[in-house]
Design a protein around this motif. Sequence first.
Motif, short mmCIF file in Angstrom:
data_model
loop_
_atom_site.label_atom_id
_atom_site.label_comp_id
_atom_site.label_asym_id
_atom_site.label_seq_id
_atom_site.Cartn_x
_atom_site.Cartn_y
_atom_site.Cartn_z
N UNK A 163 0.51 -1.29 0.08
CA UNK A 163 -0.36 0.05 -0.08
C UNK A 163 0.89 0.99 -0.14
N UNK A 164 0.62 2.25 -1.28
CA UNK A 164 1.25 3.26 -0.86
C UNK A 164 0.71 4.21 -0.63
N UNK A 165 1.79 5.22 0.41
CA UNK A 165 0.49 6.61 0.82
C UNK A 165 0.53 7.58 0.41
N UNK A 166 0.17 8.30 -0.07
CA UNK A 166 -0.41 9.86 -1.26
C UNK A 166 -0.46 10.79 -0.49
N UNK A 167 0.27 12.06 -0.40
CA UNK A 167 0.25 13.37 0.45
C UNK A 167 -0.84 14.05 -0.35
#
Lengths: 112, 114
Positions: free
Chosen positions: B102-106
């Motif tokens: 899971x990539x977390x984005x700003x």
Amino acid sequence: DAKTTQPNSMESNEEEPVHLPCNHSTISGTDYIHWYRQLPSQGPEYVIHGLTSNVNNRMASLAIAEDRKSSTLILHRATLRDAAVYYCILSGSGGSNYKLTFGKGTLLTVNP
Amino acid sequence: NAGVTQTPKFQVLKTGQSMTLQCAQDMNHNSMYWYRQDPGMGLRLIYYSASEGTTDKGEVPNGYNVSRLNKREFSLRLESAAPSQTSVYFCASIPNPGLTYEQYFGPGTRLTVT
């Protein structure tokens, strides 16, 4: 890099199921299938990912074809908040070279 | 947990000016990424950092430099801005590629170069 093909847009009605298709005919045996979505004016958010077996989580289900050349993201009951661009992405198994390549995705419109 | 934060939220530059986009994450993630998104397009990877002290080029690195200052921070620098760099810039992080996916984005930085 293996590529994915998605419809440009789809439409759904609120509280109905939505099936978002993705073709990835050149997928390799170690590629994972990821789905992200991007709500208007926000950064993308993770939805679900899988390798070979179907996957379920609180947001959606991912159905992967037996030959892995296609997959379908299933939203069981669409809400207005699900209106977004949905991206189907392939990636390797991880490590220092792990990265995602986003296409244009599918714009999902949800009608009240 | 603030997650992934980006500053500034908006910026207007004149052609030739320089600036640094800041990104920080407080989740102790190893890998960090910079993307750009042009209108009507998907995200394109500019640079990424698999771990503290390493950086690698992505799909569209020309005109940009990056610094992985420490585990928390990953900055993107435009040395001489051009109108073609008008875009929305997103930073992302992931705990341990290969163990989690899971990539977390700003929230993004909207940059306009005139």
